[in-house]
Design an enzyme around this catalytic site. Structure first.
Site, PDB file in Angstrom:
ATOM      1  CB  SER A  18     -42.831  16.113   3.295  1.00 28.84           C
ATOM      2  OG  SER A  18     -43.829  16.362   4.262  1.00 28.84           O
ATOM      3  CE  LYS A  19     -38.055  21.062   3.931  1.00 27.52           C
ATOM      4  NZ  LYS A  19     -36.832  21.636   3.335  1.00 27.52           N
ATOM      5  NE  ARG A  20     -43.453  22.592   4.298  1.00 26.50           N
ATOM      6  CZ  ARG A  20     -42.427  22.524   3.455  1.00 26.50           C
ATOM      7  NH1 ARG A  20     -41.986  21.336   3.081  1.00 26.50           N
ATOM      8  NH2 ARG A  20     -41.849  23.612   2.994  1.00 26.50           N
ATOM      9  NE  ARG A  42     -40.154  21.329   9.068  1.00 23.58           N
ATOM     10  CZ  ARG A  42     -39.046  21.713   8.440  1.00 23.58           C
ATOM     11  NH1 ARG A  42     -37.865  21.313   8.887  1.00 23.58           N
ATOM     12  NH2 ARG A  42     -39.105  22.482   7.364  1.00 23.58           N
TER      13      ARG A  42
END
Length: 483
Positions: free
Chosen positions: A255-257, A474
């Site tokens: 996931s992008k997180r 992030r």
């Protein structure tokens, strides 16, 4: 029975960034088609009209071409089985939904959203699995006709058998079985006349003569619904191949997180397409003889399902960087210079930086040093003060981190990356959380550039681009600067 000609497809939804998972599945479809002299199709599944974006479709096509995964039939090049956008095929789905209703394998459901919401609450309270209770399946024909006459909105649901099992053969897993009473009466056609994935997917695969459905394992639980649809229509099933999901190091779904997932980010960060396809090929597949470096052409010559491992492949950025280095070292002098000029110091990029850099340098030898953050990927946040040690004079690390989290999720939905849009987004967010401008914009500036002294923030974000800005926010959230 003679083997059908190999025809495979990749069917992305144009609802966001071009995802590494899309490229991973596309790669295996492409290689399998080439190995068997078959056809590779691109179909755009844009029936989710609320989320579909033409810009996303364009990015998907651009990045797949960048990787060398070129299709034989698709929305841009046509073919004998189009249209290749689902939004252009609505009459086909309506016709097939009616066929299912007339044969008794589907029915109109008139339940309101309020009733379905109450049902879900009741099921949770009773500890029951969520699912439709088949209320409208027991309506009489007269009751259905009366509701239609009154213009009551409806969806069309699949009439799943209430007993027995539905099974299929997965080329990687063998026989897979599901008890029918655990399969929901899935919505096939929404009240707006658009199909759900399940109806459109099956109808399109059949009409486009897809021989092998090669997709991610998250679709295994949906496959019995698709098998039932093939059975109800009286069609021959394709062969099913469900690839293992890409995983983070902690085994969670990528996931992008936790990792950048946008192919555009990796292209922007200087990953060579040959390295990316090699890396994705290693995700669950073995070339054999401990060989790790091989070309797309070599993969196409050797791909075999028996060499795919079901253990969740880890998307290891260290391994990707190492592979990229191996390919970089193989570049000729001319190729190296061309890549640096086109990907790092392109004329268009330098022109975009010039208005922001011109007042900050007195000599050309200062250009790179003063503007290094335009050319870097990851920044070093060690020693960067994003928060105030005195809570009466600024925000704490926890508050800055939470602000970044909210901002990057807002930016994830910003597909028009232009100056005024970004200014409005950040000013609206700042006002919403009630922060002073200096408390808000300085941490963002430091996360995006690594410096207090840099060109105007929003203009800098425009030049850096959507992928790099979101990555840095992030990345900064993981650093000691906010932890």
């Amino acid at each position: 029975m003679a083997e059908r000609p190999v025809r495979v497809r990749i069917a992305p939804s144009p609802t966001g960034d071009p995802h590494v998972g899309t490229a991973y599945v596309a790669l295996f479809n492409y290689a399998f088609a080439k190995r068997h002299n078959g056809k590779f199709l691109l179909r755009i599944e844009d029936t989710d009209q609320a989320r579909a974006k033409s810009s996303s479709e364009g990015q998907i096509q651009k990045t797949l071409h960048w990787l060398g995964l070129n299709w034989d039939e698709g929305p841009d090049c046509g073919g004998d089985h189009g249209p290749y956008r689902q939004s252009e095929r609505l009459p086909i789905y309506l016709k097939h939904a009616e066929m299912l209703i007339n044969s008794g394998h589907a029915y109109r459901c008139f339940c309101t959203q309020e009733r379905l919401g109450d049902l879900r609450i009741q099921q949770r309270q009773q500890g029951l699995p969520p699912g439709y209770d088949r209320f409208c399946r027991s309506l009489s024909e007269d009751e259905r006709k009366q509701k239609q006459k009154e213009g009551v909105p409806f969806v069309v649901r699949l009439a799943v058998p209430t007993d027995g099992v539905t099974s299929f053969h997965d080329e990687l897993r063998g026989k897979v079985e599901f008890e029918n009473h655990r399969i929901d009466d899935q919505v096939l056609l929404k009240s707006d006349g658009f199909p759900t994935y399940h109806l459109a997917n099956v109808v399109d695969d059949y009409l486009m003569k897809i021989s092998h459905v090669i997709r991610a394992e998250e679709w295994v639980s949906s496959t019995p619904k698709h098998v039932l649809l093939y059975k109800f229509f009286g069609w021959e099933e394709p062969k099913w191949v469900h690839l293992p999901l890409l995983r983070n190091a902690d085994r969670s779904k990528i996931s992008k997180r936790k990792n950048p997932v946008s192919l555009e980010y990796y292209r922007r960060a200087g990953i060579l397409p040959e390295a990316m396809t090699n890396f994705l090929a290693l995700m669950g597949w073995s070339f054999g003889n401990d060989v790790e470096i091989f070309s797309l052409k070599q993969m196409c010559e050797k791909i075999d399902f028996k060499d795919i491992s079901l253990g969740g492949p880890v998307f290891d950025l260290v391994k990707l960087t190492w592979l990229n280095q191996q390919y970089l070292q193989k570049l000729s002098e001319d190729e190296f210079v061309r890549h640096v000029r086109e990907e790092v110091f392109s004329e268009a990029y330098i022109r975009a930086i010039k208005p922001l850099a011109i007042e900050r340098i007195a000599k050309f030898d200062q250009f790179v040093d003063q503007n290094a953050f335009f050319f870097n990927g990851e920044l070093n946040y060690k020693g960067v003060e994003l928060s105030s040690p005195d809570p009466t004079k600024g925000k704490s690390k926890a508050e800055v981190k939470e602000m970044f989290k909210e901002l990057v999720e807002i930016l994830d939905e910003c597909y028009v990356w232009q100056l005024e849009d970004l200014k409005n987004i950040m000013e609206t967010h700042r006002a919403k959380i009630g922060w002073k401008p200096k408390d808000y914009f300085m941490p963002v500036r430091l996360a995006v550039t690594g410096r207090k002294d840099s060109p105007p923030l929003t203009e800098t974000m425009v030049v850096l681009g959507r992928e790099m800005v979101r990555f840095r926010l992030r990345d900064c959230m993981k650093s000691e600067a906010v932890n």
